[in-house]
Design a protein around this motif. Structure first.
Motif, PDB file in Angstrom:
ATOM      1  N   GLY A   1      -2.233   6.918  -2.910  1.00  0.00           N
ATOM      2  CA  GLY A   1      -1.492   6.097  -3.085  1.00  0.00           C
ATOM      3  C   GLY A   1      -1.469   5.086  -3.971  1.00  0.00           C
ATOM      4  N   CYS A   2      -0.685   4.583  -4.335  1.00  0.00           N
ATOM      5  CA  CYS A   2      -0.507   2.956  -5.617  1.00  0.00           C
ATOM      6  C   CYS A   2      -1.735   2.075  -5.735  1.00  0.00           C
ATOM      7  CB  CYS A   2       1.366   2.657  -5.323  1.00  0.00           C
ATOM      8  SG  CYS A   2       1.144   2.242  -7.274  1.00  0.00           S
ATOM      9  N   ALA A   3      -2.007   0.990  -4.899  1.00  0.00           N
ATOM     10  CA  ALA A   3      -2.429  -0.098  -4.876  1.00  0.00           C
ATOM     11  C   ALA A   3      -2.733  -0.354  -3.908  1.00  0.00           C
ATOM     12  CB  ALA A   3      -2.205  -0.749  -6.307  1.00  0.00           C
ATOM     13  N   GLY A   4      -3.668  -1.412  -3.312  1.00  0.00           N
ATOM     14  CA  GLY A   4      -3.938  -2.042  -1.887  1.00  0.00           C
ATOM     15  C   GLY A   4      -3.350  -3.162  -1.886  1.00  0.00           C
ATOM     16  N   ASP A   5      -2.815  -2.333  -0.767  1.00  0.00           N
ATOM     17  CA  ASP A   5      -1.421  -3.552  -0.047  1.00  0.00           C
ATOM     18  C   ASP A   5      -1.418  -4.349   1.322  1.00  0.00           C
ATOM     19  OD1 ASP A   5       2.023  -4.071   0.213  1.00  0.00           O
ATOM     20  OD2 ASP A   5       2.442  -2.073   0.688  1.00  0.00           O
ATOM     21  N   TRP A   6      -2.264  -5.866   0.740  1.00  0.00           N
ATOM     22  CA  TRP A   6      -2.472  -6.049   1.827  1.00  0.00           C
ATOM     23  C   TRP A   6      -1.513  -6.724   2.854  1.00  0.00           C
ATOM     24  CZ3 TRP A   6      -8.099  -7.411   3.022  1.00  0.00           C
ATOM     25  CH2 TRP A   6      -8.997  -7.078   1.877  1.00  0.00           C
TER      26      TRP A   6
ATOM     27  N   ALA B   1       4.382  11.074  -8.064  1.00  0.00           N
ATOM     28  CA  ALA B   1       4.433  10.136  -6.808  1.00  0.00           C
ATOM     29  C   ALA B   1       3.473   9.644  -6.640  1.00  0.00           C
ATOM     30  CB  ALA B   1       5.163  10.921  -6.111  1.00  0.00           C
ATOM     31  N   TRP B   2       2.651   8.461  -6.278  1.00  0.00           N
ATOM     32  CA  TRP B   2       1.320   8.030  -6.193  1.00  0.00           C
ATOM     33  C   TRP B   2       0.850   8.208  -4.943  1.00  0.00           C
ATOM     34  CZ3 TRP B   2      -1.367   7.340  -9.446  1.00  0.00           C
ATOM     35  CH2 TRP B   2      -1.230   6.041 -11.440  1.00  0.00           C
ATOM     36  N   HIS B   3       1.227   8.402  -4.061  1.00  0.00           N
ATOM     37  CA  HIS B   3       1.020   9.291  -2.958  1.00  0.00           C
ATOM     38  C   HIS B   3       0.050  10.348  -2.644  1.00  0.00           C
ATOM     39  CE1 HIS B   3       1.343   5.716   0.065  1.00  0.00           C
ATOM     40  NE2 HIS B   3      -0.254   5.859   0.426  1.00  0.00           N
ATOM     41  N   ARG B   4       1.174  10.979  -3.625  1.00  0.00           N
ATOM     42  CA  ARG B   4       0.224  12.824  -3.856  1.00  0.00           C
ATOM     43  C   ARG B   4      -0.518  12.512  -5.337  1.00  0.00           C
ATOM     44  NH1 ARG B   4       4.583  16.671  -2.868  1.00  0.00           N
ATOM     45  NH2 ARG B   4       5.430  16.472  -0.337  1.00  0.00           N
ATOM     46  N   SER B   5      -1.216  11.366  -5.998  1.00  0.00           N
ATOM     47  CA  SER B   5      -1.813  10.913  -6.948  1.00  0.00           C
ATOM     48  C   SER B   5      -3.262  11.407  -6.706  1.00  0.00           C
ATOM     49  CB  SER B   5      -2.365  10.076  -7.509  1.00  0.00           C
ATOM     50  OG  SER B   5      -3.447   9.631  -7.343  1.00  0.00           O
ATOM     51  N   PRO B   6      -4.012  12.761  -6.923  1.00  0.00           N
ATOM     52  CA  PRO B   6      -5.531  13.027  -6.976  1.00  0.00           C
ATOM     53  C   PRO B   6      -6.281  12.179  -6.213  1.00  0.00           C
ATOM     54  CG  PRO B   6      -4.329  14.960  -7.051  1.00  0.00           C
ATOM     55  CD  PRO B   6      -3.592  13.824  -7.937  1.00  0.00           C
ATOM     56  N   PHE B   7      -6.135  11.875  -7.033  1.00  0.00           N
ATOM     57  CA  PHE B   7      -7.649  10.323  -7.810  1.00  0.00           C
ATOM     58  C   PHE B   7      -6.857   9.153  -6.692  1.00  0.00           C
ATOM     59  CE2 PHE B   7      -5.903   7.784 -11.259  1.00  0.00           C
ATOM     60  CZ  PHE B   7      -4.681   8.742 -11.407  1.00  0.00           C
TER      61      PHE B   7
ATOM     62  N   ILE C   1     -13.224  -1.640   3.933  1.00  0.00           N
ATOM     63  CA  ILE C   1     -12.919  -1.103   3.373  1.00  0.00           C
ATOM     64  C   ILE C   1     -11.685   0.526   3.863  1.00  0.00           C
ATOM     65  CG2 ILE C   1     -13.522   1.860   2.683  1.00  0.00           C
ATOM     66  CD1 ILE C   1     -16.733   0.218   1.908  1.00  0.00           C
ATOM     67  N   GLY C   2     -12.046   0.209   5.230  1.00  0.00           N
ATOM     68  CA  GLY C   2     -11.034   1.243   6.026  1.00  0.00           C
ATOM     69  C   GLY C   2      -9.886  -0.040   6.602  1.00  0.00           C
ATOM     70  N   ALA C   3      -9.079  -0.826   6.074  1.00  0.00           N
ATOM     71  CA  ALA C   3      -8.349  -2.028   6.767  1.00  0.00           C
ATOM     72  C   ALA C   3      -7.134  -2.124   5.660  1.00  0.00           C
ATOM     73  CB  ALA C   3      -8.963  -3.183   7.356  1.00  0.00           C
ATOM     74  N   VAL C   4      -7.508  -1.381   4.236  1.00  0.00           N
ATOM     75  CA  VAL C   4      -6.479  -2.312   3.952  1.00  0.00           C
ATOM     76  C   VAL C   4      -5.411  -0.691   3.049  1.00  0.00           C
ATOM     77  CG1 VAL C   4      -6.291  -2.368   1.080  1.00  0.00           C
ATOM     78  CG2 VAL C   4      -7.619  -3.508   1.913  1.00  0.00           C
ATOM     79  N   PRO C   5      -4.221  -0.620   3.647  1.00  0.00           N
ATOM     80  CA  PRO C   5      -3.328   0.185   3.709  1.00  0.00           C
ATOM     81  C   PRO C   5      -2.695   0.488   2.068  1.00  0.00           C
ATOM     82  CG  PRO C   5      -1.877  -1.021   4.544  1.00  0.00           C
ATOM     83  CD  PRO C   5      -3.442  -1.665   4.268  1.00  0.00           C
ATOM     84  N   TYR C   6      -2.194   1.621   1.427  1.00  0.00           N
ATOM     85  CA  TYR C   6      -2.350   1.863   0.082  1.00  0.00           C
ATOM     86  C   TYR C   6      -0.605   1.645  -0.618  1.00  0.00           C
ATOM     87  CZ  TYR C   6      -6.324   1.242  -2.413  1.00  0.00           C
ATOM     88  OH  TYR C   6      -7.590   0.593  -3.023  1.00  0.00           O
ATOM     89  N   ALA C   7       0.118   0.426  -0.876  1.00  0.00           N
ATOM     90  CA  ALA C   7       1.733   0.770  -1.764  1.00  0.00           C
ATOM     91  C   ALA C   7       1.932   2.589  -1.630  1.00  0.00           C
ATOM     92  CB  ALA C   7       1.484  -0.177  -2.207  1.00  0.00           C
ATOM     93  N   SER C   8       3.254   2.435  -1.803  1.00  0.00           N
ATOM     94  CA  SER C   8       3.882   4.107  -2.404  1.00  0.00           C
ATOM     95  C   SER C   8       5.132   3.238  -3.326  1.00  0.00           C
ATOM     96  CB  SER C   8       4.829   4.282  -1.066  1.00  0.00           C
ATOM     97  OG  SER C   8       5.385   5.285  -1.478  1.00  0.00           O
TER      98      SER C   8
ATOM     99  N   MET D   1      -4.055   6.579   5.333  1.00  0.00           N
ATOM    100  CA  MET D   1      -2.421   6.701   5.809  1.00  0.00           C
ATOM    101  C   MET D   1      -2.031   4.990   5.607  1.00  0.00           C
ATOM    102  SD  MET D   1      -1.073   8.543   9.384  1.00  0.00           S
ATOM    103  CE  MET D   1       0.478   8.000  10.077  1.00  0.00           C
ATOM    104  N   SER D   2      -0.462   5.273   5.279  1.00  0.00           N
ATOM    105  CA  SER D   2      -0.127   3.734   5.441  1.00  0.00           C
ATOM    106  C   SER D   2       0.694   3.773   7.025  1.00  0.00           C
ATOM    107  CB  SER D   2       1.179   3.404   4.602  1.00  0.00           C
ATOM    108  OG  SER D   2       1.386   4.483   3.147  1.00  0.00           O
ATOM    109  N   PRO D   3       0.958   2.250   7.729  1.00  0.00           N
ATOM    110  CA  PRO D   3       1.792   1.731   8.604  1.00  0.00           C
ATOM    111  C   PRO D   3       2.980   2.310   8.406  1.00  0.00           C
ATOM    112  CG  PRO D   3       0.901  -0.080   7.229  1.00  0.00           C
ATOM    113  CD  PRO D   3       0.327   1.364   6.728  1.00  0.00           C
ATOM    114  N   PHE D   4       3.613   3.108   9.125  1.00  0.00           N
ATOM    115  CA  PHE D   4       4.988   3.116   9.616  1.00  0.00           C
ATOM    116  C   PHE D   4       5.671   2.387  10.416  1.00  0.00           C
ATOM    117  CE2 PHE D   4       3.220   6.552   7.516  1.00  0.00           C
ATOM    118  CZ  PHE D   4       4.165   6.789   5.821  1.00  0.00           C
ATOM    119  N   GLY D   5       4.844   1.455  10.942  1.00  0.00           N
ATOM    120  CA  GLY D   5       5.547   0.314  12.377  1.00  0.00           C
ATOM    121  C   GLY D   5       7.123  -0.238  12.275  1.00  0.00           C
ATOM    122  N   ARG D   6       7.137  -0.952  10.905  1.00  0.00           N
ATOM    123  CA  ARG D   6       8.179  -1.267  10.657  1.00  0.00           C
ATOM    124  C   ARG D   6       9.028  -0.579   9.570  1.00  0.00           C
ATOM    125  NH1 ARG D   6       6.677  -4.111   6.183  1.00  0.00           N
ATOM    126  NH2 ARG D   6       8.217  -5.917   5.915  1.00  0.00           N
TER     127      ARG D   6
END
Lengths: 130, 533
Positions: free
Chosen positions: B474-479, B465-471, B362-369, A90-95
Motif C-alpha cells: 500500500g502507499c501510506a496510512g489513510d486515517w 503501483a503501491w498496493h503491489r509493493s512487496p515492502f 495496528i489493524g485499524a489503518v487502511p493504506y491509500a492506493s 485490505m482497503s475498505p471498498f464500501g464507498r
C-alpha cells in the motif's frame, strides 16, 4: 497482450464471437466509484490488484491471502464484511461499490478459483453489513 | 501526494475546497488549523538525547526514513543499534528508480528501468514543502543538495475531457479569467449596495479598488478581453520587437464555461499550504536522502530481513526474521528495546506481543492506493513546443496529472515525465490490477490527448503501483477522523519495550516529515524511559 481488445467498444464485444473469446477489457472508471458491474470484471479490475489473476494471492514483507480454495469464504458474510470495511492490509471498498456490485463480486469469488459455495449472498445481506 | 477524489464522498480535502470556495481562503485556513492540518511541523532542531543509556541496545525494524532517523540519533546518543530491513537497500519509500535498476512487484512482474543516465522516477515522495523543516534539516546535515520543485507553473495545463472540446487550457488564462469574472460579479453587487449590511461605507471603495486590481477589471469594473487582461492571462501573440511586433490579446473564457468545466477544482492543488512555494526536491532524485542516511548508518543494517515475529518480556525484545533471499532460513535478533517502523499493512499480519489497544490500532489503518508511471521521451517537447518548464498539468483522465521535470531546464536531449499519479479512487486500483506494460501503454494513450507528441516521442516507461509493493502493501496510512480518535494514541504509546514510528504514526501521513517527526518523538520518549531504568 492480455488486454489486446481494450479499444473495442462493448457493443462490438457483444456481437463479435472472436472478441468474446478474448479476456474482458481492463476498465478505467470515470469517477471515484467503480463502474464495473459483473463479478468477473470487478474481480479483474479491483480484487486482482492484490489477490492476483487466479486468486493466488502474493507474498512480500507481508502477504495478500489466496482467495483460491479459501475456506474462509464459506460463510458469505465474511467476504462481504471484508470488502465493505477492509481489514488489516485490505482497503475498505464500501464507498466505492454499490450493494449489487458487492453481491456480484462476492458471489463470483465464492464460486470461482476452486471455491464452490453456491448459497449466493444478496443485496440485503450487503445492506445489513454496511 | 494526496489528491482529492474527483466526486463522491466528502473527503477532508473536498471539505476544505468547499470552504475555500464559498468563504474565501481565510476561512479555509481557519478550518484547516482547527482540524490540525496547517500547524507548523513541530520540528525543534536537532534532537538532544542527553544522559547515558549505559550500553542499552535498540533493535530498529525498517530502514525507511523513520528507522534511519532513529538509527542515526540513537547511535549518536550511545545506544547499541541494529537495523533489520526487508529490502536490499535503505530508504524505504524514499526511493528513485534510475536506468539499470530493476523492480519486482507482487505477482512477480519484473521491470527494468531503461532511462538514460541522470533521469529518474520517484515512485514515492517527490516534493518537500518548505515548512517540513525536520526533513530539510536532515538534508542539510547529511549534505543532500536540494533544488526547487515547481508545483505551480502558470503555463502548464488544466484539462478536462468533457470541457472545451478536450482542449487543454493554460493555467494562467483559466485562473485569470476565473478571478476576473468572480471579481466583476462581486464588484457589481457591492456597487449596487447589496452588501451594505456587511461592508461598511469606508471599506466599500477600497474593496472595489481591490477587486479591480485583483480581477484585472477595467475602469467600469468589467472583466473583458484587452491589453489589461492580457498582461495577466497572456497573449494570443506575445509582444515582440521590430515590425509587426504588436501584441494580440486573447479572447477570455466565459463565466459559464469556466464554472461548468470544473477545471477550477485543480486550482486548489496550488493553493493548499502543503503545496505552496517554495517546494524542493533533492538533486538527482528523492532517493538521495535515503542513500545519504545509509552512508552514515549503513553499517548497522541487515538487509533482506523479513520479520515474522516480534516478542517481548520484561527483559527485552526478540525478533524472528527470515532471509528474504533464502526462505526458511530463520534467525533471531535481540535487544533491550525496539523501534518498529514496519508499515501497518504488514505489521498487522506479524505475530507481535503488544497489548490489545495497540494491537487493535495496528489493524485499524487502511493504506491509500497510489500508482505512478514514469515515461522517457526522445526530446523535451513540453519545453521546446509548449514552453512548459516544470510544474504539473491536471486532468480528469485516469492519469490525473502530468508532471514535468523540475531540473535540467532548457537543455537538449531526453527527459522523463511523471505520466500518471493516482491517489485512491477507482482508477488507482484499476491501474494496479493491470500488468506494468499495460499500465504504461494506457498512460501513454491518455497522455496523447494532452500532448499529441507522446505518440512520436515516447521511448520507455516504468510503473509502480503501491498496493503491489512487496515492502509496503500500500502507499501510506489513510486515517479517518474516527479511526484517529479511537486508535492514534494507542498506536503511538510505548508498549512495554516496543514503540512504533513512521508516517502512519503522525498527523502528516504520506509525507516524509511525518516519518521523521514520529521517529524523533518516539525515540525521545523511549530515551526518557531508558534513563528512568
Amino acid at each position: 497482450m492480455r488486454f489486446g481488445v481494450f479499444l473495442m467498444s462493448l457493443s462490438v464485444l457483444a456481437t463479435t464471437s472472436i472478441a468474446l473469446a478474448e479476456p474482458p477489457a481492463a476498465t478505467l472508471s470515470p469517477g471515484f466509484k467503480f463502474t464495473e458491474q459483473t463479478g468477473e470484471t470487478l474481480y479483474a479490475n479491483v480484487c486482482q490488484a492484490c489477490h492476483m489473476s487466479k486468486g493466488e494471492g502474493a507474498v512480500g514483507a507481508g502477504r495478500y491471502p489466496a482467495l483460491a480454495n479459501n475456506e474462509s469464504l464459506k460463510a458469505g458474510g465474511y467476504p462481504i464484511y471484508a470488502v465493505l470495511h477492509g481489514q488489516k492490509g485490505m482497503s475498505p471498498f464500501g464507498r466505492m461499490l454499490s450493494d449489487d456490485q458487492v453481491v456480484a463480486v462476492v458471489n463470483y469469488v465464492r464460486t470461482h478459483f476452486g471455491n464452490n459455495y453456491t448459497d449466493a449472498v444478496t443485496a440485503q445481506d450487503v445492506k445489513d453489513a454496511r | 501526494m494526496p489528491q482529492e477524489p474527483p466526486n463522491d464522498g466528502m473527503s477532508r480535502r473536498e471539505l476544505f475546497k468547499l470552504i475555500g470556495l464559498t468563504a474565501g481562503s481565510a476561512a479555509m485556513y481557519q478550518a484547516m488549523t482547527s482540524l490540525g492540518y496547517a500547524a507548523e511541523s513541530g520540528y525543534k532542531g536537532p534532537i538532544k538525547l542527553e544522559g547515558d543509556p549505559k550500553g542499552a541496545s535498540v533493535l530498529i525494524l525498517g530502514a525507511g526514513l523513520a528507522g534511519l532517523t532513529a538509527a542515526l540519533e540513537l547511535r549518536q546518543a550511545g545506544y547499541k543499534v541494529k537495523v533489520l530491513e526487508f529490502n536490499s537497500r535503505a530508504g524505504g519509500r524514499n526511493w528513485s528508480l534510475r536506468g539499470g535498476d530493476t523492480y519486482t512487484e507482487l505477482g512477480g512482474a519484473t521491470q527494468k528501468c531503461e532511462f538514460d543516465e541522470g533521469l529518474y522516477l520517484n515512485p514515492g515522495p517527490w516534493r518537500i514543502p518548505y515548512h517540513h523543516n525536520g526533513l530539510l534539516d536532515y538534508c542539510k546535515r547529511l549534505g543532500v543538495k536540494l533544488e526547487p520543485f515547481q508545483q505551480l507553473n502558470h503555463n502548464a495545463f488544466l484539462h478536462s475531457s468533457k470541457a472545451f472540446g478536450g482542449k487543454p487550457q493554460r493555467i494562467r488564462a483559466f485562473k485569470t479569467d476565473f478571478q476576473g469574472h468572480t471579481s466583476e460579479l462581486l464588484a457589481k453587487v457591492v456597487k449596487k449596495g447589496q452588501l451594505d449590511d456587511v461592508v461598511t461605507k469606508e471599506d466599500r471603495e477600497v474593496l472595489l479598488q481591490a477587486l479591480r486590481s485583483w480581477g484585472a477589471l477595467d475602469k467600469d469594473y468589467t472583466y473583458k478581453a484587452g491589453d489589461l487582461t492580457a498582461e495577466f492571462r497572456g497573449y494570443d501573440k506575445d509582444p515582440g520587437g521590430g515590425l509587426g511586433a504588436e501584441p494580440v490579446p486573447g479572447q477570455i473564457i466565459g463565466l459559464s464555461d469556466i464554472v461548468q468545466s470544473r477545471l477550477w477544482r485543480s486550482l486548489t492543488s496550488f493553493a493548499l499550504y502543503e503545496f505552496q512555494t517554495t517546494m524542493f526536491q533533492p538533486v538527482g532524485g528523492m532517493g538521495r536522502i535515503g542513500e545519504a542516511f545509509a552512508k552514515q548508518v549503513g553499517d548497522l543494517i541487515t538487509y533482506n530481513a523479513r520479520v515474522t515475529k516480534i516478542d517481548q518480556n520484561d527483559k527485552g525484545v526478540t525478533v524472528t526474521y527470515e532471509d528474504a533471499k533464502r526462505p526458511g532460513a530463520m534467525q533471531t535478533a535481540s535487544a533491550d528495546w525496539c523501534v518498529c517502523t514496519i508499515p501497518l499493512t504488514i505489521l498487522s499480519q506479524i505475530d507481535i506481543k503488544v497489548g490489545a489497544a495497540m494491537q487493535a490500532a495496528i489493524g485499524a489503518v487502511p493504506y491509500a492506493s497510489s500508482v505512478k508511471v514514469g515515461l522517457q521521451f526522445k526530446r523535451r517537447f513540453w519545453e521546446e513546443d509548449e514552453l512548459i518548464f516544470g510544474g504539473i498539468s491536471y486532468t480528469d483522465l485516469p492519469i490525473r496529472q502530468i508532471s514535468y521535470p523540475s531540473t535540467d531546464y532548457n537543455t537538449t536531449g531526453k527527459g522523463v515525465l511523471l505520466g500518471c499519479y493516482t491517489w485512491d479512487g477507482a482508477n488507482s486500483y484499476e491501474f494496479t490490477a493491470m500488468s506494468p506494460e499495460e499500465r504504461i501503454k494506457r498512460v501513454v494513450e491518455y497522455g496523447t490527448q494532452i500532448h499529441p507528441q507522446y505518440a512520436r516521442e515516447f521511448e520507455n516507461g516504468i510503473s509502480v503501483a503501491w498496493h503491489r509493493s512487496p515492502f509496503t502493501l500500500g502507499c501510506a496510512g489513510d486515517w479517518t477522523d474516527e479511526g484517529r480518535k479511537q486508535h492514534y494514541d494507542n498506536l503511538c504509546q510505548i508498549d512495554g519495550r516496543i514503540v512504533l514510528a513512521g508516517e502512519h504514526a503522525s498527523y502528516i501521513p504520506a509525507w516524509q516529515e511525518g516519518a521523521i517527526l514520529s521517529s524523533l518523538d518516539a525515540i525521545g520518549r523511549l530515551h526518557k524511559r531508558v534513563l528512568q531504568g
